[in-house]
Design an enzyme around this catalytic site. Sequence first.
Site, PDB file in Angstrom:
ATOM      1  CB  CYS A  99     103.510 -20.668  68.114  1.00 50.18           C
ATOM      2  SG  CYS A  99     105.199 -20.813  67.549  1.00 50.18           S
ATOM      3  CG  HIS A 157     108.029 -19.328  62.283  1.00 48.46           C
ATOM      4  ND1 HIS A 157     106.819 -19.930  62.530  1.00 48.46           N
ATOM      5  CD2 HIS A 157     107.955 -18.869  61.013  1.00 48.46           C
ATOM      6  CE1 HIS A 157     106.051 -19.841  61.458  1.00 48.46           C
ATOM      7  NE2 HIS A 157     106.716 -19.207  60.516  1.00 48.46           N
ATOM      8  CG  ASP A 187     107.632 -17.327  66.927  1.00 49.05           C
ATOM      9  OD1 ASP A 187     108.116 -18.340  66.366  1.00 49.05           O
ATOM     10  OD2 ASP A 187     106.409 -17.069  66.930  1.00 49.05           O
ATOM     11  CG  ASP A 231      99.674 -25.702  61.455  1.00 47.74           C
ATOM     12  OD1 ASP A 231      99.531 -26.407  62.480  1.00 47.74           O
ATOM     13  OD2 ASP A 231     100.538 -25.923  60.587  1.00 47.74           O
TER      14      ASP A 231
END
Length: 682
Positions: free
Chosen positions: A256, A160, A162, A57
């Site tokens: 992201c 999240h 965002d 990730d």
Amino acid sequence: MLRPDHFQVRYVINPWMEGNVNRAKQVSAVRQWDKLRVILSGLGEVKLITPQPGWPDMVFTANAGLALGSTAIISHFAHTQRQGEEPFFEKWFGDNGYTLHKLPPHLFFEGAGDALFDSDGARLWAAYGFRTSLETHSHLAKIFNVETVSLRLVDPRFYHLDTCFCPLPGGYLLYYPQALDISSNDTIDRLVPSDRRIHLGEIDAINFAANCVVVDKTIALHKASSTLKERLASAGFGLIETDLGEFMKAGGAAKCLTLRLDETVNTKRMSACQVTTREVEVEGQLIDSSLMGSICDLIVSDGGSFMVKDLRLGQKRNEPSIAKIEVTSPTGESLDHLVQKIIRLGARLPAGEEKDAICEGANQDGVAPEKFVATTIYPMQVRILGEWITVDNQRMDGVIVIEKRTARCSLIRDLKRGDQVVIGGEGTRLVRRPDERGAGRRFGFMASTISSERKVELAIERVAWEMNRIRERRGRLVVVAGPVVAHTGGAPSLAWMIRERYVSALLGGNAIAVHDIESAMFGTSLGVDLHSGRPATGGHRNHLAAINRIRGAGSIARAVGKGDLTSGLFFELVKQNIPFSLAGSIRDDGPLPETEMDLIRAQEDYARLIKGADMILMLSTMLHSIGTGNMTPAGVKLVCVDINPAVVTKLADRGSLESVGIVTDVGLFLSILRQRLFVSLR
Ligand code: NAD
């Protein structure tokens, strides 16, 4: 940005990853990422970090940390699966000349994933709820010297900030309101003018339209609906769509995949954060009574956060445990409300912080001040002139009235103008008994709460045992009974208990009396022969005939005196001089002369008769059982017998640790109970 050389969905830490483990296509992922990089290179400078094997990730660099000017705060991931990325990001920031800040190690912070600057750099929007700890927000405000506003995420798909929220130049805000709780939405409404708020619909939200990279008036994103495109165009923004489907499998898109390093440094910004923390203490059987769990659940469901600072567990069964809990809430006001709720569950403020209860006079008869404290079944105390005073007449759904140095519970309708009613919750606390345990040590069979089938006999045996003890010490057993007691042939057993002086009072509606008297006079209940179980000829009028005869006599007691009523429950009650109360309802035939059709008076009568009760036996009447339950304080043993588990659960769940439900036929229950009592009497 970081090349997706090692990107893959390897675990599940958000709902997008579910079903996608090992399903990201590496070649497509690299192609999609590269396209985004080319787009962004056309809009600004892209710096790259070296990919690291084993951290799939890490491609989502938004979570590396948060940077403003040459200052950066390093992330500390909530999931162990990502914590290994931290040193690589830290090294990169260090190598690139940033002044680094780390937050206290017990707090989680996921960088620009959960903290987004407004485009003018004056405000930082910070989220909590899934990954980042609420407690970090005040640190962010101090380190970056910026107003930090807390928002709570509530939809796990938008884990999240965002993923659902993006401040745009010109004071615009692109966001999905449903991903945030009500008070966060209120905050946004207060801070962002309505013409600047651009709401995303569900489709755009799940296409991660808010997870976009914004450079001046250009927005790069995965996908946008035509409606959204039009809305953004009217605000002067141009869109570049680029497929990021492979990264969506892991729950991330354009934003992201990037960490912005050139946030606007606003020289007029000022540190401000409303996040507030306060300590509470709790003492008692914290584990057995599940009090600790209840408090922690309440804090989280109310939008707060907690940290257990100190937990001392009792070493023996009777030894209480003590915990100190640090409670944090987005604002001082929300914290005050939360702390009051926790205190009502049984916590207290540390010594020295306690204050006297605050009162406000009722300015109308029967009406409480707006901020009244509502009581529960649990005993309460209020602090008057530095002293904790126990509230008299405790019951649920009341308010507390203070008179000089005394406090009492009152129903709102009974308030008199000028009565000093406790408001706000400050200076009030719950009193928990030291032996309070979920398993009901004092009343063994309550461990299972609801007994059915094989457990019924055992439960009845315990009820019989308790009834004998109450009778021996001349305690009070109150019976609440519905007409099913008569229909099921249970009345003779209950009549026997009345005769044997087990029962101190009987509460019910018109029907229990009507059907008991009908069966005593005609051998039928609602026209059905109680011996044969068949409808009796002309039986349909029997209950009316019974009512008619009692009305003719003037009252049940007079009918007994005249010899019109010679057996049954009500005969025994009159004979033994045991009080009863019949509360009217809209279904009532007649009614019988004793049935109180003024419901306020009926409630008062019930309350009078249950006063001092040790045990209340609630027999197959939902209406009267719930009515009685609502006025019964904690500590009274409630036994609720009903054939419908839902009714039993409703009563058993009302919060009293000493209530038990028995799911069975009430006629059978009474007959077995009578046998058990009879055996012990001999
Ligand atoms: P209710 O719905 O409050 O309660 C009846 C309960 O009995 C239900 O919970 C049901 O699950 C349970 N039950 C049914 N069969 C059972 C069995 N065999 N064993 C154990 N539980 C069983 O109704 P209610 O208390 O009967 O009546 C509500 C109101 O209506 C009361 O005030 C009553 O006096 C009035 N009412 C008046 C008349 C009349 O005046 N003739 C007749 C019926 C009801």
